[in-house]
Write an enzyme that holds these catalytic residues in place. Structure first.
Site, PDB file in Angstrom:
ATOM      1  N   GLY A 251     -31.011  44.134   1.297  1.00  0.00           N
ATOM      2  CA  GLY A 251     -31.095  45.381   0.545  1.00  0.00           C
ATOM      3  C   GLY A 251     -32.484  45.928   0.328  1.00  0.00           C
TER       4      GLY A 251
ATOM      5  N   ARG B 263     -21.078  47.073  10.305  1.00  0.00           N
ATOM      6  CA  ARG B 263     -19.775  47.449  10.857  1.00  0.00           C
ATOM      7  C   ARG B 263     -19.835  48.808  11.530  1.00  0.00           C
ATOM      8  NH1 ARG B 263     -15.811  44.614   9.358  1.00  0.00           N
ATOM      9  NH2 ARG B 263     -16.766  42.864   8.323  1.00  0.00           N
TER      10      ARG B 263
ATOM     11  N   ASN C 287     -27.974  56.126   9.910  1.00  0.00           N
ATOM     12  CA  ASN C 287     -28.232  54.686   9.979  1.00  0.00           C
ATOM     13  C   ASN C 287     -29.702  54.453  10.307  1.00  0.00           C
ATOM     14  OD1 ASN C 287     -27.615  51.863  10.154  1.00  0.00           O
ATOM     15  ND2 ASN C 287     -27.579  52.028  12.390  1.00  0.00           N
TER      16      ASN C 287
ATOM     17  N   HIS D 261     -32.128  51.508  12.281  1.00  0.00           N
ATOM     18  CA  HIS D 261     -31.998  50.372  13.199  1.00  0.00           C
ATOM     19  C   HIS D 261     -33.395  49.885  13.603  1.00  0.00           C
ATOM     20  CE1 HIS D 261     -30.143  47.808  16.175  1.00  0.00           C
ATOM     21  NE2 HIS D 261     -31.055  48.209  17.035  1.00  0.00           N
TER      22      HIS D 261
HETATM   23  C1  GRF Z   1     -32.769  46.566   8.614  1.00  0.00           C
HETATM   24  O1  GRF Z   1     -33.640  45.974   9.549  1.00  0.00           O
HETATM   25  C2  GRF Z   1     -32.048  47.720   9.230  1.00  0.00           C
HETATM   26  O2  GRF Z   1     -32.797  48.385  10.200  1.00  0.00           O
HETATM   27  C3  GRF Z   1     -30.854  47.058   9.866  1.00  0.00           C
HETATM   28  O3  GRF Z   1     -30.481  46.061   8.950  1.00  0.00           O
HETATM   29  C4  GRF Z   1     -31.639  45.628   8.240  1.00  0.00           C
HETATM   30  C5  GRF Z   1     -31.336  45.678   6.776  1.00  0.00           C
HETATM   31  O4  GRF Z   1     -32.382  45.116   6.025  1.00  0.00           O
HETATM   32  N1  GRF Z   1     -29.806  48.007  10.158  1.00  0.00           N
HETATM   33  P1  GRF Z   1     -32.359  45.206   4.441  1.00  0.00           P
HETATM   34  O5  GRF Z   1     -31.057  44.557   3.971  1.00  0.00           O
HETATM   35  O6  GRF Z   1     -32.424  46.642   4.052  1.00  0.00           O
HETATM   36  O7  GRF Z   1     -33.551  44.434   3.976  1.00  0.00           O
END
Ligand code: GRF
Length: 191
Positions: A14, A93, A109, A111
């Site tokens: 998070g 998901r 999103n 990534h």
């Molecule tokens: C991040 O690296 C994001 O890009 C990916 O999942 C990770 C989540 O990290 N989709 P966090 O839980 O916000 O620290």
């Protein structure tokens, strides 16, 4: 003008949720995070939500017959909270038709790679194993494909070491700034 109402969907630590909430609190994003949705009961993000006073909802997808069934339940909850935009931040998901049709062009999103390279759950490790020298982060609209959808913003960092933890920290630091920029674009409809 009324403030935008955001839902964050997260399943892990998070840190991106926290970066978004902090930006809303200190005025870098003119919005409120009104709901945190988590598909992993017990995830650390739920503790963060409690600390920041965000209403959270955790569910186990296995308790539902299908993706359609749990997304229909989530759609009602999102309506109840008058959510305008959904920010996926480590939600592991695929988003299905129920949410995509209700939130057309309103689900984004983040990534940890320069898409369209290195989709999937192990993007940083995969890129490192491939010998990548310039890593990065992408924000994008969500469609029904894995890490697909039109790209909104990207950030890059050169790295030639082999310490995945160090690199992951560098990438997270980029993420936390990039997501704020992208959410501002989204709520101000600047593309
Ligand atoms: C991040 O690296 C994001 O890009 C990916 O999942 C990770 C989540 O990290 N989709 P966090 O839980 O916000 O620290």
């Amino acid at each position: 003008m009324k403030k935008a109402r955001l839902a964050v969907f997260a399943s892990g630590s998070g840190s991106n949720y926290q970066a978004i909430v902090e930006a809303c609190i200190d005025g870098r994003i003119d919005a409120d995070v009104v709901l945190l949705v988590c598909d992993k009961p017990g995830a650390k993000v739920l503790e963060r939500a409690e600390k920041f006073g965000t209403k959270s909802f955790a569910f186990n997808p296995k308790d539902y017959e299908s993706r359609e069934a749990y997304e229909t339940m989530l759609a009602t909850m999102l309506d109840d909270h008058k959510v305008d935009y959904i920010c996926l931040a480590g939600y592991m998901r695929i988003v299905g038709k129920v949410l995509l049709s209700r939130f057309e062009q309103r689900i984004i999103n983040i990534h940890p790679s320069l898409l369209p390279s290195f989709k999937g759950a192990h993007a940083i490790q995969d890129a490192m194993e491939f010998g990548v020298k310039v890593f990065g982060v992408t924000t994008h609209f969500v469609d029904e494909t894995l890490d697909g959808g039109r790209i909104i913003d990207q950030g890059a960092v050169a790295y030639e070491g082999n310490d995945i933890e160090e690199l992951t920290t560098m990438i997270h630091n980029i993420e936390h700034k990039l997501y704020v920029k992208t959410i501002n674009k989204l709520i101000n409809k600047r593309f």
